[in-house]
Design a protein around this motif. Structure first.
Motif, PDB file in Angstrom:
ATOM      1  N   ASP A  78       0.863  -1.180   0.000  1.00  0.00           N
ATOM      2  CA  ASP A  78       0.000   0.000   0.000  1.00  0.00           C
ATOM      3  C   ASP A  78       0.900   1.230   0.000  1.00  0.00           C
ATOM      4  OD1 ASP A  78      -1.947   1.907   0.236  1.00  0.00           O
ATOM      5  OD2 ASP A  78      -2.552   1.369   2.284  1.00  0.00           O
ATOM      6  N   GLY A  79       1.169   1.727  -1.189  1.00  0.00           N
ATOM      7  CA  GLY A  79       2.114   2.846  -1.295  1.00  0.00           C
ATOM      8  C   GLY A  79       3.495   2.390  -0.868  1.00  0.00           C
ATOM      9  N   GLY A  80       4.026   3.033   0.167  1.00  0.00           N
ATOM     10  CA  GLY A  80       5.336   2.644   0.675  1.00  0.00           C
ATOM     11  C   GLY A  80       5.263   1.678   1.840  1.00  0.00           C
ATOM     12  N   LYS A  81       4.052   1.247   2.183  1.00  0.00           N
ATOM     13  CA  LYS A  81       3.876   0.322   3.300  1.00  0.00           C
ATOM     14  C   LYS A  81       3.749  -1.115   2.780  1.00  0.00           C
ATOM     15  CE  LYS A  81       1.525   3.798   6.127  1.00  0.00           C
ATOM     16  NZ  LYS A  81       0.275   4.137   6.848  1.00  0.00           N
ATOM     17  N   VAL A  82       4.506  -2.011   3.396  1.00  0.00           N
ATOM     18  CA  VAL A  82       4.515  -3.412   2.976  1.00  0.00           C
ATOM     19  C   VAL A  82       4.146  -4.296   4.157  1.00  0.00           C
ATOM     20  CG1 VAL A  82       5.900  -5.307   2.058  1.00  0.00           C
ATOM     21  CG2 VAL A  82       6.297  -2.972   1.245  1.00  0.00           C
ATOM     22  N   ALA A  83       3.246  -5.246   3.917  1.00  0.00           N
ATOM     23  CA  ALA A  83       2.873  -6.238   4.930  1.00  0.00           C
ATOM     24  C   ALA A  83       3.230  -7.624   4.407  1.00  0.00           C
ATOM     25  CB  ALA A  83       1.384  -6.161   5.242  1.00  0.00           C
ATOM     26  N   VAL A  84       3.969  -8.373   5.204  1.00  0.00           N
ATOM     27  CA  VAL A  84       4.385  -9.721   4.829  1.00  0.00           C
ATOM     28  C   VAL A  84       3.822 -10.715   5.835  1.00  0.00           C
ATOM     29  CG1 VAL A  84       6.342 -11.292   4.493  1.00  0.00           C
ATOM     30  CG2 VAL A  84       6.517  -8.897   3.760  1.00  0.00           C
ATOM     31  N   GLU A  85       3.157 -11.737   5.318  1.00  0.00           N
ATOM     32  CA  GLU A  85       2.628 -12.800   6.174  1.00  0.00           C
ATOM     33  C   GLU A  85       3.365 -14.092   5.855  1.00  0.00           C
ATOM     34  OE1 GLU A  85      -1.518 -15.209   7.179  1.00  0.00           O
ATOM     35  OE2 GLU A  85      -1.580 -13.381   5.957  1.00  0.00           O
ATOM     36  N   LEU A  86       4.015 -14.643   6.869  1.00  0.00           N
ATOM     37  CA  LEU A  86       4.754 -15.888   6.719  1.00  0.00           C
ATOM     38  C   LEU A  86       4.063 -16.999   7.499  1.00  0.00           C
ATOM     39  CD1 LEU A  86       8.396 -14.563   7.286  1.00  0.00           C
ATOM     40  CD2 LEU A  86       7.191 -14.834   5.113  1.00  0.00           C
TER      41      LEU A  86
ATOM     42  N   VAL B 190      13.569 -10.182   7.496  1.00  0.00           N
ATOM     43  CA  VAL B 190      12.589  -9.792   6.480  1.00  0.00           C
ATOM     44  C   VAL B 190      12.486  -8.274   6.394  1.00  0.00           C
ATOM     45  CG1 VAL B 190      10.128  -9.820   5.888  1.00  0.00           C
ATOM     46  CG2 VAL B 190      11.282 -11.936   6.609  1.00  0.00           C
ATOM     47  N   ARG B 191      12.423  -7.620   7.549  1.00  0.00           N
ATOM     48  CA  ARG B 191      12.333  -6.156   7.538  1.00  0.00           C
ATOM     49  C   ARG B 191      13.569  -5.534   6.878  1.00  0.00           C
ATOM     50  NH1 ARG B 191       9.838  -6.925  12.817  1.00  0.00           N
ATOM     51  NH2 ARG B 191      11.900  -6.777  13.804  1.00  0.00           N
ATOM     52  N   GLN B 192      14.708  -6.157   7.084  1.00  0.00           N
ATOM     53  CA  GLN B 192      15.939  -5.610   6.524  1.00  0.00           C
ATOM     54  C   GLN B 192      15.962  -5.711   5.003  1.00  0.00           C
ATOM     55  OE1 GLN B 192      19.509  -7.515   7.921  1.00  0.00           O
ATOM     56  NE2 GLN B 192      20.859  -6.029   6.969  1.00  0.00           N
ATOM     57  N   VAL B 193      15.664  -6.893   4.458  1.00  0.00           N
ATOM     58  CA  VAL B 193      15.769  -7.066   3.003  1.00  0.00           C
ATOM     59  C   VAL B 193      14.632  -6.352   2.271  1.00  0.00           C
ATOM     60  CG1 VAL B 193      17.030  -9.236   3.185  1.00  0.00           C
ATOM     61  CG2 VAL B 193      14.549  -9.293   3.008  1.00  0.00           C
ATOM     62  N   VAL B 194      13.430  -6.379   2.838  1.00  0.00           N
ATOM     63  CA  VAL B 194      12.305  -5.698   2.186  1.00  0.00           C
ATOM     64  C   VAL B 194      12.441  -4.186   2.357  1.00  0.00           C
ATOM     65  CG1 VAL B 194       9.791  -5.397   2.170  1.00  0.00           C
ATOM     66  CG2 VAL B 194      10.780  -7.686   2.463  1.00  0.00           C
ATOM     67  N   GLY B 195      12.912  -3.773   3.526  1.00  0.00           N
ATOM     68  CA  GLY B 195      13.085  -2.342   3.776  1.00  0.00           C
ATOM     69  C   GLY B 195      14.125  -1.701   2.879  1.00  0.00           C
ATOM     70  N   ALA B 196      15.020  -2.507   2.300  1.00  0.00           N
ATOM     71  CA  ALA B 196      16.062  -1.977   1.407  1.00  0.00           C
ATOM     72  C   ALA B 196      15.551  -1.716   0.002  1.00  0.00           C
ATOM     73  CB  ALA B 196      17.237  -2.949   1.364  1.00  0.00           C
ATOM     74  N   LEU B 197      14.333  -2.166  -0.300  1.00  0.00           N
ATOM     75  CA  LEU B 197      13.782  -1.927  -1.641  1.00  0.00           C
ATOM     76  C   LEU B 197      13.448  -0.451  -1.814  1.00  0.00           C
ATOM     77  CD1 LEU B 197      11.330  -4.977  -1.934  1.00  0.00           C
ATOM     78  CD2 LEU B 197      13.516  -4.684  -3.122  1.00  0.00           C
TER      79      LEU B 197
ATOM     80  N   VAL C 104       7.650  -1.724   7.079  1.00  0.00           N
ATOM     81  CA  VAL C 104       7.432  -3.158   6.842  1.00  0.00           C
ATOM     82  C   VAL C 104       6.862  -3.787   8.105  1.00  0.00           C
ATOM     83  CG1 VAL C 104       8.470  -5.363   6.194  1.00  0.00           C
ATOM     84  CG2 VAL C 104       9.415  -3.234   5.277  1.00  0.00           C
ATOM     85  N   THR C 105       5.743  -4.454   7.971  1.00  0.00           N
ATOM     86  CA  THR C 105       5.184  -5.226   9.083  1.00  0.00           C
ATOM     87  C   THR C 105       5.240  -6.710   8.722  1.00  0.00           C
ATOM     88  OG1 THR C 105       2.930  -5.032   8.225  1.00  0.00           O
ATOM     89  CG2 THR C 105       3.653  -3.377   9.824  1.00  0.00           C
ATOM     90  N   VAL C 106       5.539  -7.521   9.713  1.00  0.00           N
ATOM     91  CA  VAL C 106       5.708  -8.960   9.484  1.00  0.00           C
ATOM     92  C   VAL C 106       4.845  -9.734  10.477  1.00  0.00           C
ATOM     93  CG1 VAL C 106       7.340 -10.880   9.316  1.00  0.00           C
ATOM     94  CG2 VAL C 106       8.096  -8.548   8.757  1.00  0.00           C
ATOM     95  N   ALA C 107       4.033 -10.648   9.964  1.00  0.00           N
ATOM     96  CA  ALA C 107       3.260 -11.566  10.803  1.00  0.00           C
ATOM     97  C   ALA C 107       3.734 -12.986  10.511  1.00  0.00           C
ATOM     98  CB  ALA C 107       1.770 -11.436  10.524  1.00  0.00           C
TER      99      ALA C 107
ATOM    100  N   ASN D 142       1.926 -11.400  15.401  1.00  0.00           N
ATOM    101  CA  ASN D 142       2.521 -10.170  14.876  1.00  0.00           C
ATOM    102  C   ASN D 142       3.889  -9.948  15.523  1.00  0.00           C
ATOM    103  OD1 ASN D 142       0.394  -9.380  13.150  1.00  0.00           O
ATOM    104  ND2 ASN D 142      -0.773  -8.672  14.929  1.00  0.00           N
ATOM    105  N   THR D 143       4.874  -9.711  14.699  1.00  0.00           N
ATOM    106  CA  THR D 143       6.242  -9.544  15.201  1.00  0.00           C
ATOM    107  C   THR D 143       6.807  -8.203  14.752  1.00  0.00           C
ATOM    108  OG1 THR D 143       6.534 -11.929  14.978  1.00  0.00           O
ATOM    109  CG2 THR D 143       8.516 -10.600  15.285  1.00  0.00           C
TER     110      THR D 143
END
Length: 362
Positions: free
Chosen positions: A36-44, A61-68, A74-77, A361-362
């Motif tokens: 959503d725009g610059g916000k990314v949600a990843v569900e693992l 995950v936050r590190q590699v996705v945040g580098a894009l 980045v939120t990760v569940a 949620n982590t």
């Protein structure tokens, strides 16, 4: 160029899951990606319990996705979905038990029961529902190790409720006997009682049932391999040559009855003097690693010869619960994660269709 879910998935393919030795995408651990725009949600979704690893994984995950380019947050569940896995041919899983893991050794005195209890507690600490069955009919030790007292209750006069301790569901013939009462039974009676103990216990929603086998490759082991739906086995040994010799026989027995061996646990690998810190390999060095290489199975981990492990088990509070932040407890949890991850890569048993899903949620 706008950020896309495909770009996020490509980034996630750079994160390696060390427990299954492949990346998150190849391991089919990526359940969903939202942008959503610059916000990314990843569900693992992991196929094995690994609660203590979740935060490390989320940080990667936050590190590699945040580098894009264009990523602002980045939120990760992370969730867990444990499936029932294939057992021996012509057998089906027990009701309320997804997977049975046998913990075995070729000879006594290698710390198999202590290892089995701590691995069961470690799986529970990592987020699974776990039970343990004491199959050592002639030398039951699980009640003492878990601090269990009193006979199990029966709601209907036929079935029995498992005892609860430290989050585990447990059952043992030792619960029906006094501490000094021997079990003087011949082989057929022993195996019949084991089956009865297993099938009449009202296990509830178990992801894993750990069976602590007696040492050797006799009646009980053969009965388990032929009549009990076992998903996999773990072999416990010490580095000592004579222990390894018998451990190899146990491993080959499971191979012959088509029960996969998840790996080897090397117990009493090294002793560190509590006074001077000198490390000494009392029972030899490297035996478990050599055996693992010889038979093409992993060495899941090595554990020290430490008086605390014995004292805590004797007191009814094994190391994983007595000292959860200790190096030894972390070793047990690492072994548990690796074993469960190895099991997750085996073929599934489709007779149990809808495992529980837990999202954190982590």
């Amino acid at each position: 160029m706008s950020l896309s879910p495909d770009a996020v998935r490509s980034a996630l393919a750079q994160v390696i899951d060390p427990h299954v030795q492949t990346d998150l995408v190849s391991a089919q651990s990526v359940r969903g990606v939202g942008v959503d725009g610059g916000k990314v949600a990843v569900e693992l979704q992991l196929a094995y319990p690994a609660a203590s690893w979740h935060e490390t994984l989320a940080a990667q995950v936050r590190q590699v996705v945040g580098a894009l380019p264009g990523v602002e947050a980045v939120t990760v569940a992370i969730g867990t979905r444990i499936s029932a896995h294939r057992v021996q041919k012509d057998l089906t899983p027990l009701p309320e038990v997804k997977n049975i893991i046998a913990v075995a050794s070729g000879k006594g005195g290698v710390g198999k029961s202590t290892t089995a209890v701590n691995l069961a507690l470690a799986l529970a600490a990592e987020g699974a529902q776990v039970g343990i069955l004491d199959a050592d009919i002639h030398g039951p030790s699980i009640p003492m190790m878990l601090g269990l007292q009193g006979k199990p209750e029966s709601p209907d006069g036929k079935n029995i409720q498992p005892k609860l301790s430290h989050g585990l569901q447990a059952m043992s013939i030792g619960l029906f006997l006094g501490e000094d009462t021997p079990t003087i039974w011949r082989g057929p009676m022993t195996t019949q009682y084991l089956q009865q103990l297993l099938t009449t216990t009202l296990w509830q929603g178990l992801d894993y049932l750990i069976i602590d086998l007696p040492p050797g490759t006799g009646d009980i082991q053969l009965t388990l391999a032929q009549r009990v739906p076992v998903s996999a086995a773990i072999i416990v040994t010490t580095p000592q040559d004579i222990a390894l010799l018998d451990a190899k026989k146990a491993l080959k027995m499971f191979e012959k009855v088509e029960v996969p061996v998840l790996g080897i646990v090397e117990n009493m690998a090294v002793h560190v003097c509590s006074n001077c810190g000198h490390a000494e390999h009392v029972f030899g060095a490297g035996g478990g690693e050599k055996m693992a290489a010889q038979y093409g199975v992993p060495l899941l981990g090595s554990l020290p010869l430490d008086i605390a492990i014995r004292e805590q088990a004797d007191a009814g509070a094994p190391t994983v619960v007595a000292q959860p932040e200790s190096d030894i407890a972390r070793s047990y949890r690492s072994i548990a994660r690796q074993a469960a991850a190895r099991l997750s890569q085996q073929a599934k048993n489709k007779s149990i269709a809808f495992p529980n899903i837990v999202i954190q949620n982590t």
